[in-house]
Design a protein around this motif. Structure first.
Motif, PDB file in Angstrom:
ATOM      1  N   ASP A 119       0.848  -1.192   0.000  1.00 49.54           N
ATOM      2  CA  ASP A 119       0.000   0.000   0.000  1.00 49.54           C
ATOM      3  C   ASP A 119       0.879   1.236   0.000  1.00 49.54           C
ATOM      4  N   ARG A 120       0.286   2.361  -0.238  1.00 54.05           N
ATOM      5  CA  ARG A 120       1.045   3.598  -0.441  1.00 54.05           C
ATOM      6  C   ARG A 120       1.687   4.114   0.836  1.00 54.05           C
ATOM      7  N   TYR A 121       1.200   3.632   1.989  1.00 53.41           N
ATOM      8  CA  TYR A 121       1.706   4.147   3.256  1.00 53.41           C
ATOM      9  C   TYR A 121       2.790   3.246   3.856  1.00 53.41           C
ATOM     10  N   ASN A 122       2.623   1.943   3.762  1.00 53.85           N
ATOM     11  CA  ASN A 122       3.527   1.013   4.434  1.00 53.85           C
ATOM     12  C   ASN A 122       4.444   0.250   3.489  1.00 53.85           C
ATOM     13  N   GLY A 123       4.269   0.422   2.180  1.00 56.21           N
ATOM     14  CA  GLY A 123       5.078  -0.344   1.241  1.00 56.21           C
ATOM     15  C   GLY A 123       4.645  -1.792   1.236  1.00 56.21           C
ATOM     16  N   ILE A 124       5.594  -2.708   1.086  1.00 53.86           N
ATOM     17  CA  ILE A 124       5.282  -4.139   1.050  1.00 53.86           C
ATOM     18  C   ILE A 124       5.346  -4.720   2.464  1.00 53.86           C
ATOM     19  N   LYS A 125       4.269  -5.373   2.859  1.00 55.05           N
ATOM     20  CA  LYS A 125       4.198  -6.077   4.135  1.00 55.05           C
ATOM     21  C   LYS A 125       3.741  -7.511   3.871  1.00 55.05           C
ATOM     22  N   PHE A 126       4.045  -8.389   4.834  1.00 51.80           N
ATOM     23  CA  PHE A 126       3.764  -9.806   4.659  1.00 51.80           C
ATOM     24  C   PHE A 126       2.824 -10.308   5.752  1.00 51.80           C
ATOM     25  N   GLY A 127       2.025 -11.308   5.389  1.00 54.34           N
ATOM     26  CA  GLY A 127       1.166 -11.993   6.332  1.00 54.34           C
ATOM     27  C   GLY A 127       1.072 -13.456   5.955  1.00 54.34           C
ATOM     28  N   PHE A 128       0.112 -14.168   6.570  1.00 59.34           N
ATOM     29  CA  PHE A 128      -0.076 -15.591   6.270  1.00 59.34           C
ATOM     30  C   PHE A 128      -1.559 -15.884   6.067  1.00 59.34           C
ATOM     31  N   ARG A 129      -1.839 -16.729   5.074  1.00 54.17           N
ATOM     32  CA  ARG A 129      -3.171 -17.266   4.831  1.00 54.17           C
ATOM     33  C   ARG A 129      -3.159 -18.757   5.135  1.00 54.17           C
ATOM     34  N   ASN A 130      -4.360 -19.331   5.313  1.00 51.68           N
ATOM     35  CA  ASN A 130      -4.454 -20.779   5.460  1.00 51.68           C
ATOM     36  C   ASN A 130      -4.850 -21.430   4.136  1.00 51.68           C
ATOM     37  N   GLU A 131      -5.098 -22.714   4.169  1.00 48.56           N
ATOM     38  CA  GLU A 131      -5.397 -23.446   2.940  1.00 48.56           C
ATOM     39  C   GLU A 131      -6.765 -23.076   2.359  1.00 48.56           C
ATOM     40  N   LEU A 132      -7.611 -22.386   3.167  1.00 47.91           N
ATOM     41  CA  LEU A 132      -8.907 -21.915   2.676  1.00 47.91           C
ATOM     42  C   LEU A 132      -8.835 -20.481   2.174  1.00 47.91           C
ATOM     43  N   ASP A 133      -7.631 -19.962   2.045  1.00 47.46           N
ATOM     44  CA  ASP A 133      -7.377 -18.595   1.582  1.00 47.46           C
ATOM     45  C   ASP A 133      -7.881 -17.539   2.567  1.00 47.46           C
ATOM     46  N   GLU A 134      -8.042 -17.932   3.841  1.00 53.50           N
ATOM     47  CA  GLU A 134      -8.404 -16.979   4.886  1.00 53.50           C
ATOM     48  C   GLU A 134      -7.131 -16.349   5.454  1.00 53.50           C
ATOM     49  N   VAL A 135      -7.168 -15.063   5.692  1.00 52.99           N
ATOM     50  CA  VAL A 135      -6.034 -14.388   6.316  1.00 52.99           C
ATOM     51  C   VAL A 135      -5.988 -14.792   7.792  1.00 52.99           C
ATOM     52  N   VAL A 136      -4.889 -15.363   8.220  1.00 53.68           N
ATOM     53  CA  VAL A 136      -4.708 -15.797   9.603  1.00 53.68           C
ATOM     54  C   VAL A 136      -3.861 -14.793  10.374  1.00 53.68           C
ATOM     55  N   ILE A 137      -2.776 -14.337   9.760  1.00 58.04           N
ATOM     56  CA  ILE A 137      -1.926 -13.311  10.362  1.00 58.04           C
ATOM     57  C   ILE A 137      -1.930 -12.113   9.431  1.00 58.04           C
ATOM     58  N   LEU A 138      -2.296 -10.977   9.979  1.00 54.10           N
ATOM     59  CA  LEU A 138      -2.452  -9.761   9.180  1.00 54.10           C
ATOM     60  C   LEU A 138      -1.148  -9.375   8.490  1.00 54.10           C
ATOM     61  N   PRO A 139      -1.223  -8.736   7.326  1.00 52.68           N
ATOM     62  CA  PRO A 139      -0.008  -8.330   6.598  1.00 52.68           C
ATOM     63  C   PRO A 139       0.634  -7.086   7.202  1.00 52.68           C
ATOM     64  N   ILE A 140       1.374  -7.309   8.295  1.00 50.92           N
ATOM     65  CA  ILE A 140       2.049  -6.213   8.986  1.00 50.92           C
ATOM     66  C   ILE A 140       3.533  -6.525   9.211  1.00 50.92           C
ATOM     67  N   LEU A 141       3.995  -7.648   8.671  1.00 50.79           N
ATOM     68  CA  LEU A 141       5.365  -8.100   8.920  1.00 50.79           C
ATOM     69  C   LEU A 141       6.316  -7.591   7.855  1.00 50.79           C
ATOM     70  N   ASP A 142       7.549  -7.314   8.262  1.00 48.83           N
ATOM     71  CA  ASP A 142       8.563  -6.835   7.315  1.00 48.83           C
ATOM     72  C   ASP A 142       9.072  -7.950   6.423  1.00 48.83           C
ATOM     73  N   SER A 143       9.221  -9.144   6.988  1.00 50.48           N
ATOM     74  CA  SER A 143       9.650 -10.311   6.221  1.00 50.48           C
ATOM     75  C   SER A 143       9.217 -11.559   6.958  1.00 50.48           C
ATOM     76  N   VAL A 144       9.125 -12.677   6.248  1.00 47.02           N
ATOM     77  CA  VAL A 144       8.679 -13.927   6.863  1.00 47.02           C
ATOM     78  C   VAL A 144       9.515 -15.081   6.340  1.00 47.02           C
ATOM     79  N   THR A 145       9.516 -16.167   7.099  1.00 43.49           N
ATOM     80  CA  THR A 145      10.071 -17.438   6.640  1.00 43.49           C
ATOM     81  C   THR A 145       8.987 -18.489   6.823  1.00 43.49           C
ATOM     82  N   PRO A 146       9.081 -19.644   6.186  1.00 42.57           N
ATOM     83  CA  PRO A 146       8.020 -20.649   6.288  1.00 42.57           C
ATOM     84  C   PRO A 146       7.824 -21.166   7.709  1.00 42.57           C
ATOM     85  N   PHE A 147       6.591 -21.539   8.012  1.00 40.65           N
ATOM     86  CA  PHE A 147       6.296 -22.180   9.291  1.00 40.65           C
ATOM     87  C   PHE A 147       6.850 -23.596   9.308  1.00 40.65           C
ATOM     88  N   SER A 148       7.308 -24.003  10.475  1.00 42.90           N
ATOM     89  CA  SER A 148       7.763 -25.367  10.676  1.00 42.90           C
ATOM     90  C   SER A 148       7.376 -25.780  12.087  1.00 42.90           C
TER      91      SER A 148
END
Length: 341
Positions: free
Chosen positions: A180-209
């Motif tokens: 978005d124009r204010y925060n640039g690129i942010k990352f979040g996580f969706r589940n297998e149903l394409d529901e947002v689980v963690i809001l896109p507010i993270l600077d970077s992410v790595t895969p869950f394990s």
């Protein structure tokens, strides 16, 4: 904890205010951020006042005067608003904010208490008894009376309320990004149903394990679970494993990288005594070096799998590891047996 007992904290009728020295100067801001906030929901704005205790980045004391009862409720908590000087505003919402988080038509006050420049002080035991406070992040809310809600260590207050409103059953956590124009690129996580689980507010992410992932938030590296709760802030550690693969625990070092520790997927430190050196876990095994400079192997519970006896030890790969003893290099299995090549 409901604060009908907040009358104990009101000016002129408080048991606790006698024990707290407040500066004479009271700062009352006239900006929209601190005014026109209806905390008790009676349709009339309530007053929010701050006392600045002095010092860079710290601290403030908070007083709330409700229009419904005219009482000034004075909170003796040191609030670190994240500001170098001056009155808190809405530029540091991760430390202090005022908004209707739960969408009930009343403003809640979100504050971070007992911290200094990001370093967390111990919550006084007396506060746990008097106010029920057990966390460094709290919400001051109104429901019949003022009350304090302890906020677990989430990546954001928005994520906390978002998680309370949703019920997710996620077997997969799929990263996505949003610009978005204010925060640039942010990352979040969706589940297998394409529901947002963690809001896109993270600077970077790595895969869950195994239910956890290493992410960055506000340029800080943290370990989170699938709810967005912070399991470890690595405040006392230097993270050696920049990404979790399939092996736990993860490897960290002290700030001088002179002692090594392991953290499990609940954020617990497994070894209280540091290792002189250590390798990341592979195939459920890790090579560690003791103070006597001997290397051995531990399992995921920090128990010895192969006793320390080697001059050098390498990580396991395909059920074998290369070690050195008495200036001889050879391969061993996970029982410590020599493998003939």
């Amino acid at each position: 904890m409901y604060l009908s007992s907040l009358l104990l904290m009101a000016y002129g009728c408080t048991e606790s205010s006698a024990d707290v020295d407040f500066p004479a100067l009271v700062i009352e801001d006239d900006t929209d951020f601190l005014t026109d906030k209806d905390i008790d929901g009676d349709g009339t704005p309530d007053k929010v006042l701050f006392e600045f205790t002095g010092g860079a980045h710290c601290c403030y004391r908070l007083t709330v005067e409700l229009s419904s009862d005219g009482i000034e409720y004075n909170f003796p908590f040191d609030i670190d608003g994240g500001y170098t000087f001056g009155v808190p505003d809405n530029s540091q919402p991760q430390h202090f904010n005022m908004m209707d988080y739960d969408k009930d038509g009343r403003t809640e006050i979100y504050v971070e208490i007992e911290t200094y420049n990001g370093v967390r002080n111990q919550i006084p035991e007396s506060w746990k008894d008097l106010y029920g406070i057990t966390a460094h992040n709290i919400i001051i809310d109104f429901e019949d009376t003022l009350r304090i809600i302890n906020i677990p260590d989430y990546i954001s207050i928005e994520q906390f309320y978002y998680q309370r409103e949703q019920t997710f059953h996620s077997s997969r956590m799929i990263p996505f990004k949003k610009r978005d124009r204010y925060n640039g690129i942010k990352f979040g996580f969706r589940n297998e149903l394409d529901e947002v689980v963690i809001l896109p507010i993270l600077d970077s992410v790595t895969p869950f394990s195994n239910e956890a992932a290493i992410v960055t938030l506000n340029s800080k590296t943290v370990l989170i679970n699938k709810s967005g709760e912070i399991l470890s802030r690595f405040e006392d550690f230097h993270l050696m494993d920049q990404q979790i693969k399939n092996d736990w625990p993860i490897l960290v070092a002290d700030r001088t990288i002179s002692g090594f520790y392991y953290i499990d997927k609940e954020g617990n430190v497994l070894n209280q005594i540091p290792y002189l050196d250590a390798k990341s876990f592979t195939e459920g095994v890790a090579a560690v070096q003791l103070a006597n400079e001997k290397w051995g192997y531990i399992d995921v519970n920090n128990a010895w799998l192969i006793s320390p006896q080697f001059k050098h030890a390498h990580p396991f790969d395909n059920e074998t590891a290369l070690v050195e003893m008495r200036d001889t290099m050879f391969f061993i299995d996970k029982k410590g047996n020599l493998i003939k090549m």
